[in-house]
Design an enzyme around this catalytic site. Structure first.
Site, PDB file in Angstrom:
ATOM      1  N   ASP A  33       0.803  -1.012  -0.125  1.00 35.42           N
ATOM      2  CA  ASP A  33       0.048  -0.026  -0.037  1.00 35.42           C
ATOM      3  C   ASP A  33       0.584   1.180   0.112  1.00 35.42           C
ATOM      4  O   ASP A  33       2.145   1.223   0.466  1.00 35.42           O
ATOM      5  CB  ASP A  33      -0.858  -0.194   1.273  1.00 35.42           C
ATOM      6  CG  ASP A  33      -2.059   1.051   1.065  1.00 35.42           C
ATOM      7  OD1 ASP A  33      -2.287   1.476  -0.013  1.00 35.42           O
ATOM      8  OD2 ASP A  33      -2.658   1.277   2.174  1.00 35.42           O
ATOM      9  N   GLY A  36       0.235   5.330  -4.486  1.00 32.57           N
ATOM     10  CA  GLY A  36      -0.316   6.674  -4.818  1.00 32.57           C
ATOM     11  C   GLY A  36       0.062   7.853  -3.953  1.00 32.57           C
ATOM     12  O   GLY A  36       0.354   8.881  -4.521  1.00 32.57           O
ATOM     13  N   ARG A  37       0.001   7.464  -2.571  1.00 38.75           N
ATOM     14  CA  ARG A  37       0.522   8.579  -1.915  1.00 38.75           C
ATOM     15  C   ARG A  37       2.019   9.108  -1.870  1.00 38.75           C
ATOM     16  O   ARG A  37       2.408  10.332  -1.877  1.00 38.75           O
ATOM     17  CB  ARG A  37       0.203   8.301  -0.131  1.00 38.75           C
ATOM     18  CG  ARG A  37      -0.981   8.791   0.238  1.00 38.75           C
ATOM     19  CD  ARG A  37      -1.574   7.955   1.770  1.00 38.75           C
ATOM     20  NE  ARG A  37      -1.710   6.538   1.323  1.00 38.75           N
ATOM     21  CZ  ARG A  37      -1.796   5.692   2.199  1.00 38.75           C
ATOM     22  NH1 ARG A  37      -1.647   5.864   3.336  1.00 38.75           N
ATOM     23  NH2 ARG A  37      -2.115   4.270   2.119  1.00 38.75           N
ATOM     24  N   ARG A  46       0.097   8.859 -10.046  1.00 37.97           N
ATOM     25  CA  ARG A  46      -0.163   7.682  -9.244  1.00 37.97           C
ATOM     26  C   ARG A  46       0.595   6.373  -9.983  1.00 37.97           C
ATOM     27  O   ARG A  46       1.351   5.589  -9.233  1.00 37.97           O
ATOM     28  CB  ARG A  46      -1.626   7.240  -9.152  1.00 37.97           C
ATOM     29  CG  ARG A  46      -2.189   8.417  -7.992  1.00 37.97           C
ATOM     30  CD  ARG A  46      -3.906   7.873  -8.135  1.00 37.97           C
ATOM     31  NE  ARG A  46      -3.984   6.541  -7.354  1.00 37.97           N
ATOM     32  CZ  ARG A  46      -3.944   6.284  -6.245  1.00 37.97           C
ATOM     33  NH1 ARG A  46      -3.574   7.115  -5.321  1.00 37.97           N
ATOM     34  NH2 ARG A  46      -4.040   5.356  -6.044  1.00 37.97           N
ATOM     35  N   HIS A  50       3.144   3.404  -8.763  1.00 38.15           N
ATOM     36  CA  HIS A  50       3.006   1.764  -9.104  1.00 38.15           C
ATOM     37  C   HIS A  50       4.332   1.202  -9.671  1.00 38.15           C
ATOM     38  O   HIS A  50       4.902   0.329  -9.301  1.00 38.15           O
ATOM     39  CB  HIS A  50       1.918   1.527  -9.783  1.00 38.15           C
ATOM     40  CG  HIS A  50       0.575   2.080  -9.006  1.00 38.15           C
ATOM     41  ND1 HIS A  50       0.116   1.522  -7.994  1.00 38.15           N
ATOM     42  CD2 HIS A  50      -0.651   2.677  -9.672  1.00 38.15           C
ATOM     43  CE1 HIS A  50      -1.009   2.033  -7.539  1.00 38.15           C
ATOM     44  NE2 HIS A  50      -1.648   2.677  -8.626  1.00 38.15           N
ATOM     45  N   LEU A 144      12.090 -20.164  -4.081  1.00 37.82           N
ATOM     46  CA  LEU A 144      11.095 -19.161  -3.539  1.00 37.82           C
ATOM     47  C   LEU A 144       9.867 -19.404  -4.252  1.00 37.82           C
ATOM     48  O   LEU A 144      10.019 -19.404  -5.405  1.00 37.82           O
ATOM     49  CB  LEU A 144      11.752 -17.605  -3.530  1.00 37.82           C
ATOM     50  CG  LEU A 144      10.675 -16.568  -3.168  1.00 37.82           C
ATOM     51  CD1 LEU A 144      10.603 -16.827  -1.832  1.00 37.82           C
ATOM     52  CD2 LEU A 144      11.172 -15.338  -3.370  1.00 37.82           C
ATOM     53  N   ARG A 207      -5.548  -2.417   8.159  1.00 39.22           N
ATOM     54  CA  ARG A 207      -6.624  -3.283   7.911  1.00 39.22           C
ATOM     55  C   ARG A 207      -6.104  -4.425   6.908  1.00 39.22           C
ATOM     56  O   ARG A 207      -5.107  -4.239   6.170  1.00 39.22           O
ATOM     57  CB  ARG A 207      -7.899  -2.367   7.432  1.00 39.22           C
ATOM     58  CG  ARG A 207      -7.546  -1.736   6.470  1.00 39.22           C
ATOM     59  CD  ARG A 207      -8.516  -0.584   5.714  1.00 39.22           C
ATOM     60  NE  ARG A 207      -8.488   0.089   4.731  1.00 39.22           N
ATOM     61  CZ  ARG A 207      -8.015   1.377   5.099  1.00 39.22           C
ATOM     62  NH1 ARG A 207      -7.951   1.720   6.081  1.00 39.22           N
ATOM     63  NH2 ARG A 207      -7.385   2.207   4.036  1.00 39.22           N
ATOM     64  N   LEU A 208      -6.940  -5.386   6.861  1.00 40.46           N
ATOM     65  CA  LEU A 208      -6.623  -6.468   5.884  1.00 40.46           C
ATOM     66  C   LEU A 208      -7.306  -6.148   4.364  1.00 40.46           C
ATOM     67  O   LEU A 208      -6.754  -7.004   3.530  1.00 40.46           O
ATOM     68  CB  LEU A 208      -7.123  -8.031   6.278  1.00 40.46           C
ATOM     69  CG  LEU A 208      -6.152  -8.671   7.454  1.00 40.46           C
ATOM     70  CD1 LEU A 208      -6.884  -9.772   7.959  1.00 40.46           C
ATOM     71  CD2 LEU A 208      -4.806  -8.855   7.043  1.00 40.46           C
ATOM     72  N   GLU A 220       0.488 -13.373  12.300  1.00 37.43           N
ATOM     73  CA  GLU A 220       1.046 -12.086  13.075  1.00 37.43           C
ATOM     74  C   GLU A 220       0.749 -10.966  11.723  1.00 37.43           C
ATOM     75  O   GLU A 220       1.127 -11.117  10.777  1.00 37.43           O
ATOM     76  CB  GLU A 220       2.449 -12.273  13.287  1.00 37.43           C
ATOM     77  CG  GLU A 220       2.738 -13.252  14.373  1.00 37.43           C
ATOM     78  CD  GLU A 220       2.111 -12.960  15.612  1.00 37.43           C
ATOM     79  OE1 GLU A 220       2.003 -11.803  16.064  1.00 37.43           O
ATOM     80  OE2 GLU A 220       1.673 -13.933  16.225  1.00 37.43           O
TER      81      GLU A 220
END
Ligand code: FPP
Length: 255
Positions: A33, A36-37, A46, A50, A144, A207-208, A220
């Site tokens: 997340d 954009g900010r 924006r 990304h 991985l 938040r999820l 966790e």
């Protein structure tokens, strides 16, 4: 008696050694997340955020194996992200295309197995083909495992799993009474990938957002202030060190 005491001491010493080992999370899920900010704070579009986010993806993938991480799940595009302006959605789809085309050789060379979770049927057919080809090409890689969530929603995934089980029951392949947690887990999109030990969300939101709702039951959670483009391998290392200090009890009392 002496030999029993010696055995007990040896056992205790080996437990201490194990307890002192830094515990690496086997599976880390990342909510990327703040792109954009990050861009807005620099007077950029924006999409530039990304695009810088892709650089972070590259850095985190490279750092993961040496930190003991075996699985990464990246939240790249949610079922809700279609609500964004068309140019941002198109730009993100182009970034996924660009990433797959540009990184396929390196990912394969680095032993990365790439998977996709989410409903790919709404994506452009050419992108679906490139995704399928990358999955096929990297299928045998073991260093991985990276699951990229595109058009993914945790609730939609659970609904799909429930529907699949209901269809099996209707065909008489399973009894309704046999449907338990293991059966539902088995009907999810990547049942062979263990539940995430650690879910990290960048950029300070706590938040999820519909990410891995079933799988994160005992994960966790960690919320870090850096926006995703600023989340470096060092920041990732620090998060993993903090995880090692967490006491995971899975509903039991503290030992
Ligand atoms: C959320 O930040 C981020 C996204 C919806 C896109 C994440 C995608 C990438 C990092 C691109 C690369 C991914 C791969 C796997 C190649 P936001 O834009 O909502 O941030 P904001 O809250 O600051 O607006």
């Amino acid at each position: 008696m002496a030999s029993l005491n010696q055995a007990v001491r040896r056992e205790a010493a080996s437990c201490t050694a194990t307890a002192e080992q830094p515990r690496a999370p086997r599976h880390v899920a990342l909510i990327m997340d703040g792109n954009g900010r990050w861009a807005h704070a620099r007077g950029l579009r924006r999409l530039e955020g990304h695009s810088r986010g892709v650089d972070t993806v590259r850095e985190i993938l490279r750092a993961s194996p040496e930190l003991g991480v075996e699985y990464l799940t990246l939240y790249a595009f949610s079922t809700e992200n279609w609500r964004r302006p068309k140019n941002e959605v198109d730009g993100l789809m182009n970034l996924f295309r660009y990433y797959i085309r540009r990184e396929a050789d390196q990912l394969d060379k680095d032993g990365v197995q790439v998977r996709f979770i989410g409903d790919s049927s709404r994506l452009a057919p050419d992108l679906q083909c490139e995704m399928a080809a990358l999955v096929e090409r990297t299928r045998e890689n073991r260093r991985l495992v990276v699951a990229i969530a595109i058009n993914y929603g945790g609730r939609a995934e659970i609904v799909d799993a429930a529907r699949r089980l209901a269809e099996q029951a209707a065909r008489g392949e399973i009894e309704a009474g046999e449907i338990d947690e293991a059966a539902l887990t088995g009907a999810l999109s990547a049942p062979d990938i263990p539940d995430p030990d650690l879910v990290i969300r960048t950029s300070g939101e706590q938040r999820l957002s519909n990410f891995l709702l079933w799988q994160s039951a005992y994960s966790e959670l960690m919320f870090v202030p850096e926006p995703w483009p600023d989340f470096t391998a060092d920041a990732f290392r620090r998060a993993i060190a903090r995880f090692a200090g967490r006491d995971r009890r899975y509903g039991a009392v503290a030992g």
